[in-house]
Write an enzyme that holds these catalytic residues in place. Structure first.
Site, short mmCIF file in Angstrom:
data_model
loop_
_atom_site.label_atom_id
_atom_site.label_comp_id
_atom_site.label_asym_id
_atom_site.label_seq_id
_atom_site.Cartn_x
_atom_site.Cartn_y
_atom_site.Cartn_z
N ASN A 95 9.37 -3.43 -3.01
CA ASN A 95 9.40 -3.50 -4.58
C ASN A 95 9.50 -2.10 -5.94
O ASN A 95 9.93 -1.51 -5.28
CB ASN A 95 8.10 -4.40 -4.85
CG ASN A 95 8.56 -5.33 -6.20
OD1 ASN A 95 9.26 -5.40 -7.13
ND2 ASN A 95 6.85 -6.07 -6.77
N HIS A 130 13.68 -12.77 -8.16
CA HIS A 130 13.19 -11.35 -8.31
C HIS A 130 14.32 -11.15 -7.20
O HIS A 130 14.02 -11.67 -6.04
CB HIS A 130 12.15 -10.92 -8.12
CG HIS A 130 11.08 -9.27 -8.30
ND1 HIS A 130 12.00 -8.90 -8.57
CD2 HIS A 130 10.53 -9.30 -7.63
CE1 HIS A 130 11.43 -7.58 -8.85
NE2 HIS A 130 10.48 -8.15 -7.85
N GLN A 144 11.48 -0.33 -12.33
CA GLN A 144 12.68 -0.77 -12.97
C GLN A 144 11.68 -0.56 -13.93
O GLN A 144 13.40 -0.42 -15.74
CB GLN A 144 13.27 -2.00 -12.65
CG GLN A 144 11.99 -3.52 -12.62
CD GLN A 144 11.98 -4.67 -12.44
OE1 GLN A 144 12.32 -4.58 -11.35
NE2 GLN A 144 12.99 -5.44 -12.86
#
Length: 361
Positions: free
Chosen positions: A329, A309, A163
């Site tokens: 993740n 998150h 990201q």
């Protein structure tokens, strides 16, 4: 949000000197021009190994700093985190910890940078008003539920993505869940576009690009507003919000809606993962998670804060009597266990079972 226990004095000094992590004045501007732009300068996280000191860290990561004040700030952050890594790993070697940490390219980030760039889970009244009308209750398929399961082994998970410096974790959890459920239904694995959601997600759905969002709101937006989501290669990730460029010609998938797990119901989480596909979930990500290397991440501090998150739970298993979730993740494949981490299963560790959902395909 819990900070490192080892950092309070450093936090006080830096906050007093520079006006807090959210507004560092001239130093903040330098950070944005320098190390703060790391993600936009590279396609993946730099790999560092056996870092001896701050000079070694800077050399291995290729980071440069605008002036002496910024370098001092970064070195202080690095030093505190290296001390945490060393203390944790000494405990791991002695059998007192179930996970290892490592100095990595995130080791000199401020708390504000961590929260704004590497998390992004954010709920809102607008998003809730849209999503609650169509939120279904999770319904696992009937059938056996094995003791362990991993969608990676079945071919149902795309490569780990990054990201960068955009608070868009919610988009990666959303696309990952859709990718997995489409695979389970069709046998075809396609990569979908996070940038599509960053650019086109609407504020009245609680979606504000790099400033945050929530996976359920994204499912609702894809279902009722955009009526589809783009292929990843047709709408590539830019690490920033840009003009919405979605059109039906680049549509990669559609969904019929979404379903949510009752909070803290890890039994149903396990059943859904084994019979339907991965889950988009929220958790409380601590700064210590930045430094995770391998093992079952059992940092008790993450049980004391709110979720911040979004991640993708792709499987589960057990090791030496400890049940765990397998979590994908969005911090690049060079982080953690090839971009994944494992989290204790069965006690809502880090809030992992509070907000889990999946697309109906």
């Amino acid at each position: 949000m819990k900070l490192f226990l080892i950092l309070p004095l450093l936090v006080t000094v830096v906050t007093a000197q520079f006006g807090g992590f959210g507004g560092l004045g001239q130093v903040g501007s330098a950070i944005n021009r320098g190390v703060g732009s790391l993600a936009s300068r590279v396609q993946s996280l730099p790999v560092v190994n056996n870092v001896a000191n701050f000079a070694d860290f800077a050399a291995q990561t290729g980071k440069t700093y605008a002036d002496a004040a910024e370098r001092t700030l970064r070195e202080n952050l690095f030093t505190a985190r290296k001390s945490l890594v060393d203390a944790n790993n000494a405990a791991f070697a002695a059998g007192g910890k179930s996970y290892e940490l490592a100095v990595n390219a995130f080791a000199d980030l401020t708390s504000g940078e961590f929260l704004s760039r590497l998390t992004g889970n954010k709920k809102s009244a607008q998003g809730e008003s849209k999503a609650k009308a169509h939120r279904q209750l999770a319904k696992p398929k009937a059938g056996p539920v094995p003791d362990s399961w991993d969608w990676r082994e079945k071919g149902g998970v795309t490569p780990v993505k990054f990201q960068g410096e955009c608070g868009s974790c919610w988009t990666f959890a959303t696309t990952g869940a859709i990718e997995g459920h489409i695979f389970r239904k069709t046998g075809k694995l396609i990569s979908l576009s996070e940038q599509n959601l960053v650019d086109c997600g609407k504020e009245d759905f609680g979606l504000v690009g790099c400033d945050g969002g929530f996976q359920e709101y994204a499912f609702e937006f894809i279902t009722s507003s955009q009526k589809g989501i783009a292929f990843g290669d047709k709408y590539p990730y830019l690490d920033k919000k840009d003009k919405c460029s979605y059109q039906n010609g680049i549509k990669g998938a559609e969904i019929k809606g979404f379903a949510a797990i009752t909070p803290k119901d890890e039994k149903t989480m396990k059943e859904v993962i084994a019979t339907l596909g991965p889950l988009a979930c929220s958790l409380n990500g601590l700064e210590s998670l930045l430094l995770y290397k391998k093992g079952i991440y059992a940092d008790e501090e993450c049980n004391k804060g709110e979720v911040n998150h979004s991640v993708l739970v792709v499987g589960y298993g057990s090791e030496n009597g400890q049940d765990y979730w397998i979590v994908k993740n969005s911090w690049d494949k060079n982080w953690g266990e090839d971009g994944y981490f494992r989290l204790p299963r069965g006690n809502n560790f880090c809030g992992i079972a509070m907000e889990c959902s999946y697309p109906v395909v």
